[in-house]
Design an enzyme around this catalytic site. Structure first.
Site, PDB file in Angstrom:
ATOM      1  N   ILE A   1      -0.129   6.696   3.836  1.00  0.00           N
ATOM      2  CA  ILE A   1       0.725   6.537   5.072  1.00  0.00           C
ATOM      3  C   ILE A   1       2.194   5.329   4.527  1.00  0.00           C
ATOM      4  CG2 ILE A   1       1.116   5.336   7.443  1.00  0.00           C
ATOM      5  CD1 ILE A   1      -1.885   6.024   7.515  1.00  0.00           C
ATOM      6  N   GLY A   2       1.879   4.575   3.740  1.00  0.00           N
ATOM      7  CA  GLY A   2       2.582   3.651   3.126  1.00  0.00           C
ATOM      8  C   GLY A   2       3.675   4.210   2.272  1.00  0.00           C
TER       9      GLY A   2
ATOM     10  N   GLY B   1       0.921  -1.194   0.000  1.00  0.00           N
ATOM     11  CA  GLY B   1      -0.052  -0.098  -0.016  1.00  0.00           C
ATOM     12  C   GLY B   1       0.935   1.281  -0.125  1.00  0.00           C
TER      13      GLY B   1
ATOM     14  N   TYR C   1     -14.905  -2.934   9.073  1.00  0.00           N
ATOM     15  CA  TYR C   1     -13.760  -2.324   9.180  1.00  0.00           C
ATOM     16  C   TYR C   1     -13.027  -2.447  10.382  1.00  0.00           C
ATOM     17  CZ  TYR C   1      -9.763   1.113   8.902  1.00  0.00           C
ATOM     18  OH  TYR C   1      -8.524   1.765   8.977  1.00  0.00           O
TER      19      TYR C   1
HETATM   20  N1  LIG Z   1      -6.105   7.235   7.193  1.00  0.00           N
HETATM   21  C1  LIG Z   1      -6.301   6.961   8.481  1.00  0.00           C
HETATM   22  O1  LIG Z   1      -6.874   7.697   9.303  1.00  0.00           O
HETATM   23  C2  LIG Z   1      -5.920   5.712   9.039  1.00  0.00           C
HETATM   24  C3  LIG Z   1      -6.265   5.519  10.469  1.00  0.00           C
HETATM   25  C4  LIG Z   1      -5.846   4.398  11.119  1.00  0.00           C
HETATM   26  C5  LIG Z   1      -5.395   3.435  10.322  1.00  0.00           C
HETATM   27  N2  LIG Z   1      -5.156   3.393   8.869  1.00  0.00           N
HETATM   28  C6  LIG Z   1      -4.732   2.174   8.380  1.00  0.00           C
HETATM   29  O2  LIG Z   1      -3.438   2.867   7.482  1.00  0.00           O
HETATM   30  C7  LIG Z   1      -3.226   1.843   6.356  1.00  0.00           C
HETATM   31  C8  LIG Z   1      -3.187   2.734   5.082  1.00  0.00           C
HETATM   32  O3  LIG Z   1      -4.189   3.623   4.834  1.00  0.00           O
HETATM   33  P1  LIG Z   1      -3.964   4.785   4.240  1.00  0.00           P
HETATM   34  O4  LIG Z   1      -4.838   5.808   5.290  1.00  0.00           O
HETATM   35  O5  LIG Z   1      -2.741   5.288   4.021  1.00  0.00           O
HETATM   36  O6  LIG Z   1      -4.838   4.885   2.942  1.00  0.00           O
HETATM   37  P2  LIG Z   1      -4.883   5.425   1.689  1.00  0.00           P
HETATM   38  O7  LIG Z   1      -4.103   6.568   1.025  1.00  0.00           O
HETATM   39  O8  LIG Z   1      -6.211   4.771   0.791  1.00  0.00           O
HETATM   40  O9  LIG Z   1      -3.655   4.062   0.951  1.00  0.00           O
HETATM   41  C9  LIG Z   1      -4.136   2.805   1.087  1.00  0.00           C
HETATM   42  C10 LIG Z   1      -3.079   1.979   0.146  1.00  0.00           C
HETATM   43  O10 LIG Z   1      -3.112   0.748  -0.184  1.00  0.00           O
HETATM   44  C11 LIG Z   1      -3.457   0.327  -1.433  1.00  0.00           C
HETATM   45  N3  LIG Z   1      -4.592  -0.728  -1.734  1.00  0.00           N
HETATM   46  C12 LIG Z   1      -5.846  -0.444  -1.590  1.00  0.00           C
HETATM   47  N4  LIG Z   1      -6.427  -1.714  -2.086  1.00  0.00           N
HETATM   48  C13 LIG Z   1      -5.546  -2.518  -2.637  1.00  0.00           C
HETATM   49  C14 LIG Z   1      -5.408  -3.690  -3.293  1.00  0.00           C
HETATM   50  N5  LIG Z   1      -6.492  -4.361  -3.459  1.00  0.00           N
HETATM   51  N6  LIG Z   1      -4.368  -4.372  -3.762  1.00  0.00           N
HETATM   52  C15 LIG Z   1      -3.169  -3.364  -3.497  1.00  0.00           C
HETATM   53  N7  LIG Z   1      -3.068  -2.417  -2.668  1.00  0.00           N
HETATM   54  C16 LIG Z   1      -4.038  -1.820  -2.485  1.00  0.00           C
HETATM   55  C17 LIG Z   1      -3.751   1.528  -2.068  1.00  0.00           C
HETATM   56  O11 LIG Z   1      -3.317   1.595  -3.320  1.00  0.00           O
HETATM   57  P3  LIG Z   1      -3.993   2.260  -4.652  1.00  0.00           P
HETATM   58  O12 LIG Z   1      -3.121   3.611  -4.694  1.00  0.00           O
HETATM   59  O13 LIG Z   1      -3.759   1.517  -5.728  1.00  0.00           O
HETATM   60  O14 LIG Z   1      -5.622   2.678  -4.211  1.00  0.00           O
HETATM   61  C18 LIG Z   1      -2.724   2.571  -1.354  1.00  0.00           C
HETATM   62  O15 LIG Z   1      -1.606   2.276  -1.731  1.00  0.00           O
HETATM   63  C19 LIG Z   1      -4.524   1.002   6.259  1.00  0.00           C
HETATM   64  O16 LIG Z   1      -4.315  -0.268   6.916  1.00  0.00           O
HETATM   65  C20 LIG Z   1      -5.602   1.603   7.095  1.00  0.00           C
HETATM   66  O17 LIG Z   1      -6.531   0.747   7.390  1.00  0.00           O
HETATM   67  C21 LIG Z   1      -5.341   4.816   8.284  1.00  0.00           C
END
Ligand SMILES: NC(=O)c1ccc[n+]([C@@H]2O[C@H](COP(=O)([O-])OP(=O)(O)OC[C@H]3O[C@@H](n4cnc5c(N)ncnc54)[C@H](OP(=O)(O)O)[C@@H]3O)[C@@H](O)[C@H]2O)c1
Length: 292
Positions: free
Chosen positions: A19-20, A14, A168
């Protein structure tokens, strides 16, 4: 470029945004060899190019995988093994929320498949390489939302009832069950496993799905953390000498804290582990359930 991670091989899922991406960037800036995983080749390559240019570290590469597909996760693991005989840091980060219930190519509920199964299967298929690379670290990105989760063992695929937010939250509780159970199983191996809560962060989270969550994150954006801030705990767990040897803990703001009482239920964690193994074994992981 500081060189504190020089010689360390890191895999971040991700990492095309949010964050990733920040985590991959920071590890590359510390001199690590970084493999990022994304499902979109063009978006992924753009991130690789950007990180290489910004850090001056050429050892950044992309592997493409759809982590909601078991075949794709298996192919990813095989490719990682082909390219690397060591893996010092695995960051299981890719995750999402879905307003409506969706089913993957394997007939599995999508949140469960992406947020829980992909962490489990990718780790399982790489754990011998990680063990052989010890000292090594696994970082699972969970969330404070886990405290509202409850695993319904009789309905892991949420066929009887689907509420996107609760499903979720449950997937994030599953991240903690997985982290704590894996830490118990890897005790003494030199491989640590910890879970991170990044806090509420303005990322692509919620934008992938129409409706309520999309509106919520758009309106809430000014009050949320930047992805850079949100990634701090992941980077800390992946690279800081302060957490060398620390395992089976939940971190927020680079500090260990207690997760919910339910998340420490060892019997539930074992049960989820065994059910997950059963789902992911064999050619047909789960029959597509008839929709009700
Ligand atoms: N944002 C928050 O407030 C928050 C809070 C607590 C925990 N988290 C956790 O943090 C982690 C990262 O989330 P984020 O907030 O950085 O969200 P994000 O910006 O939406 O990033 C998610 C990443 O996962 C990838 N992804 C989604 N579906 C996928 C799939 N089927 N196969 C491969 N890659 C896939 C996305 O790729 P694409 O670019 O292709 O979509 C993107 O790189 C998650 O586990 C989330 O639950 C986030």
């Amino acid at each position: 470029m500081d060189e504190t991670m020089k010689g360390r091989v890191c895999l971040v899922t991700g990492a095309t945004q949010g964050i990733g991406r920040e985590t991959a960037h920071a590890l590359a800036a510390r001199g690590a060899r970084v493999t990022i995983v994304g499902r979109d080749p063009a978006r992924g390559q753009a991130v690789v190019d950007e990180i290489r240019a910004a850090t001056g570290n050429p050892a950044v590469e992309l592997l493409v995988a759809d982590l909601s597909s078991l075949a794709s996760v298996r192919a990813l693991a095989a490719e990682v093994r082909k390219r690397h005989d060591k893996l010092h840091v695995l960051v299981n980060n890719a995750g999402a929320i879905f307003t409506r219930r969706e089913v993957t190519v394997d007939g599995l509920e999508r949140t469960f498949a992406l947020n829980h199964l992909a962490y489990f299967v990718l780790t399982e298929l790489l754990v011998d390489v990680i063990r052989a690379s010890a000292p090594a670290r696994i970082v699972n990105v969970a969330s404070g939302a886990h405290s509202r989760g409850r695993v319904h063992f009789e309905d892991l695929q949420s066929e009887k009832h689907y509420n996107g937010m609760l499903v979720y939250c449950t997937s994030k509780l599953e991240n903690l069950y997985f982290t704590y159970e894996l830490a118990r199983r890897l005790a003494g191996s030199g491989v640590t496993v910890n879970a991170a809560h990044p806090g509420p962060v303005a990322t692509g989270w919620g934008h992938n799905t129409p409706g309520f969550f999309n509106v919520l994150v758009t309106l809430g954006k000014p009050f949320l953390r930047t992805p850079k801030k949100g990634a701090e705990t992941l980077i800390y767990l992946a690279s800081s000498p302060e957490v060398e040897g620390v395992s089976g803990r939940y971190f927020f703001n680079c500090r260990a804290k207690r997760s919910s009482r339910r998340s420490y239920d060892e019997a539930a964690a074992r049960r989820l582990w065994e059910m997950t193994e059963a789902i992911t074994r064999g050619p047909s992981p789960a029959p597509a359930a008839p929709s009700t």
